[in-house]
Each structure stands twice: as structure tokens, then as C-alpha cells.
Design an enzyme around this catalytic site. Sequence first.
Site, PDB file in Angstrom:
ATOM      1  N   ASP A 192      20.792  15.058  59.115  1.00  0.00           N
ATOM      2  CA  ASP A 192      21.793  15.982  59.647  1.00  0.00           C
ATOM      3  C   ASP A 192      23.124  15.239  59.803  1.00  0.00           C
ATOM      4  O   ASP A 192      23.159  14.136  60.365  1.00  0.00           O
ATOM      5  CB  ASP A 192      21.332  16.534  60.995  1.00  0.00           C
ATOM      6  CG  ASP A 192      22.208  17.670  61.482  1.00  0.00           C
ATOM      7  OD1 ASP A 192      21.926  18.824  61.097  1.00  0.00           O
ATOM      8  OD2 ASP A 192      23.173  17.410  62.220  1.00  0.00           O
ATOM      9  N   ASN A 200      34.645  20.146  60.858  1.00  0.00           N
ATOM     10  CA  ASN A 200      35.258  21.391  60.384  1.00  0.00           C
ATOM     11  C   ASN A 200      36.432  21.801  61.260  1.00  0.00           C
ATOM     12  O   ASN A 200      37.465  22.263  60.758  1.00  0.00           O
ATOM     13  CB  ASN A 200      34.215  22.513  60.354  1.00  0.00           C
ATOM     14  CG  ASN A 200      33.440  22.545  59.044  1.00  0.00           C
ATOM     15  OD1 ASN A 200      33.916  22.066  58.018  1.00  0.00           O
ATOM     16  ND2 ASN A 200      32.240  23.102  59.081  1.00  0.00           N
ATOM     17  N   ASP A 209      33.434  21.366  53.169  1.00  0.00           N
ATOM     18  CA  ASP A 209      32.652  21.482  51.929  1.00  0.00           C
ATOM     19  C   ASP A 209      32.706  20.184  51.133  1.00  0.00           C
ATOM     20  O   ASP A 209      31.691  19.739  50.576  1.00  0.00           O
ATOM     21  CB  ASP A 209      33.183  22.636  51.076  1.00  0.00           C
ATOM     22  CG  ASP A 209      32.852  24.005  51.657  1.00  0.00           C
ATOM     23  OD1 ASP A 209      32.022  24.072  52.578  1.00  0.00           O
ATOM     24  OD2 ASP A 209      33.429  25.001  51.176  1.00  0.00           O
ATOM     25  N   GLU A 236      24.535  21.841  57.366  1.00  0.00           N
ATOM     26  CA  GLU A 236      24.803  20.419  57.159  1.00  0.00           C
ATOM     27  C   GLU A 236      23.530  19.588  57.194  1.00  0.00           C
ATOM     28  O   GLU A 236      23.562  18.363  57.370  1.00  0.00           O
ATOM     29  CB  GLU A 236      25.783  19.898  58.224  1.00  0.00           C
ATOM     30  CG  GLU A 236      25.240  19.834  59.641  1.00  0.00           C
ATOM     31  CD  GLU A 236      25.417  21.133  60.418  1.00  0.00           C
ATOM     32  OE1 GLU A 236      25.395  21.068  61.656  1.00  0.00           O
ATOM     33  OE2 GLU A 236      25.574  22.192  59.791  1.00  0.00           O
TER      34      GLU A 236
END
Length: 326
Positions: A192, A200, A209, A236
Site C-alpha cells: 500500500d 493527491n 496517477d 493505491e
Amino acid sequence: MYTEGYMDLGRTFAIRLMQHLVVPTFVLDAERRVLIWNRACERLTGVAATELLGTRHHWQAFYDTPRYCLADTLVLGRTDHLAQLYDSHTLPSDHTLGLSAENWCVMPRAGRRLYLAIDAGPIYSEDGKLVAVVETLRDMTETKLAQMALHSLANRDGLTGLANRRAFDTAIEADCRAATQDGTPLALLLADVDHFKAFNDTYGHQKGDDCLRTVAHTLESQIFRANDLAARYGGEEFAILLPGVDLEGALQVAERLRGALSDQAVPHAGAPGAGVVTMSIGLAAGIPAPDMTPKDLIDIADRALYEAKNSGRNRVVGVSLTPASI
């Protein structure tokens, strides 16, 4: 006399007809020598009939190393070789019927790689002796490439290019079943990206991305065996399946993956500590119990991942597969 002349005329007509067929066709005699190599076959392969007539060198038109063509297996009665020679094939229900197969051919003279659909049919004399085998060829390259593209779309994550969740679910079912049946080790790593929401929020979703693509590329670059699988599990989170790998080996792989991402030094101003993108990895590895399911394996690895994140992130926590770990 009339009958013999008529038969000779028929043979001449059949040969001329075969020469002008739009379907690439060649004919071998009972000694596997080339009797006919038609014009369409010349165009497909780039090899002239004059080079092959009377020889057994027809394989050179399709492959760069010696091997049987489909017609050869009929002449020799070696249909037991088909699985080794062709991607797919049929088996004749009796010796009088032909064969069909499909295969990639390197086409050395033509300078291109083609996927060919191949049919081979025997010709027998009135007394039942094999006198020739006719092989016809169809270029199926575009169809095959379209099938491969569709398969890739169905099994690849559109953002990262890794295997998607569907492909992962199929793989873990098969790997878990094989490991429980054979008593061999299996490792599952769940990774993770640390503080990804903060990433973000700091850099925006487009950069997010890009970050996921970097993570995916890092994972893929560190997975070396053909039967290992790296997949985007969701968001993620990533999953890595390592058949035949025990706990010690899985820990080594996980540390290598974790370190490789840290070495990328992707800036992460929203993360505490090093200020670069890192990941936490939880893994379960060992010989599964006979009744262990893929869900059991995922749950164990997920608990290990939870522990890795709760104990500071950017670390690996591994759990040995034992009955008590379920």
C-alpha cells in the site's frame, strides 16, 4: 489408352489448378519431398518453388531452426508431436483424416512473424498407401493480435498496465489450489502506498496517477520469474503472488520492492519523515493448510499490512502460514 490419357490430363489440370489457387498450398510426397509449392505460397513465404521442389527443406520457409511442419507429422505418423509443435491443434479421429493447427511462424525469408492457421490432408492410392499430403495455410495474424489485445484489455489495469483484479483473482485461485494440493509454499504480498491521499491532496490526481504508474513499474522491474504476478489490487494497493516462495524468500523480495521504491525518491511533501513516496508491505507465506482458501490467504496478508502501517509505515511485516494464522 483413353482412360490413361484422361487421367494424365486430370493430373495436369489438378497441378495447374493448385498452382493458381489463391490459398497458399504445398504438397509433400510419401518421402516428405516437396512436389508442389504454389504461387500463393511463394508470395506468403518469400521462397521460390525452384528452391524447394524435390527437397525436404520446406521448413526453412517458416522457421529458423529445423522442425516438422504439419504435413510432416502426417507423413511420419507423428501426431504425438503436435502439442510440442503448435499452440493449438486437432487430432484426427482416424488415420484417413487430416489435421488442423495454429502457430506463430517466424518466416525468415519474408522478414515477418505471422500467425498461421494450417490444414494438412493425406491423399491415398486405391490400395490404401499414402502418396502425398496437401498443406494449406491462412494468415490469421490480424485476428490473433486482436484476440491478444482483447485479452490484455480484459486482464490488464488500464492505468498501470499491471494485471487487474480479475486476473489476480483467477491467479490466486489457481496458485492456492496448486499449493494446497502439492504441499508447496506460496507467498502473497499486499503493498500500500503510504499517505497516498495526502499525495493527491498536495499534487493533484494527475500526479497521483503518475505516482501509481511509478510504483507499478518499480514492482514489475523487481519481479523476475515468469510465474510471479504483480497486480493492482485496488486504488493505491498492489498485490504480488510468488508461487513456490517461503517466508524467508518473500521477506527478501518485499524488502527489495520497498527499497526500490524509496530509491526512486519521488517527492512527497505531504508525507512525514523522508519526504519521498514509500510503501508498506504485509505478506503471508509458507505451505498453506489443506483447507486454506484464497480469502484466508488475503486476510492474513491484509492483517500483516495493517500492522506494517500502524507501526510506522515504510516497512515490511510477514506472517508464516500455519493453521493458527487463519
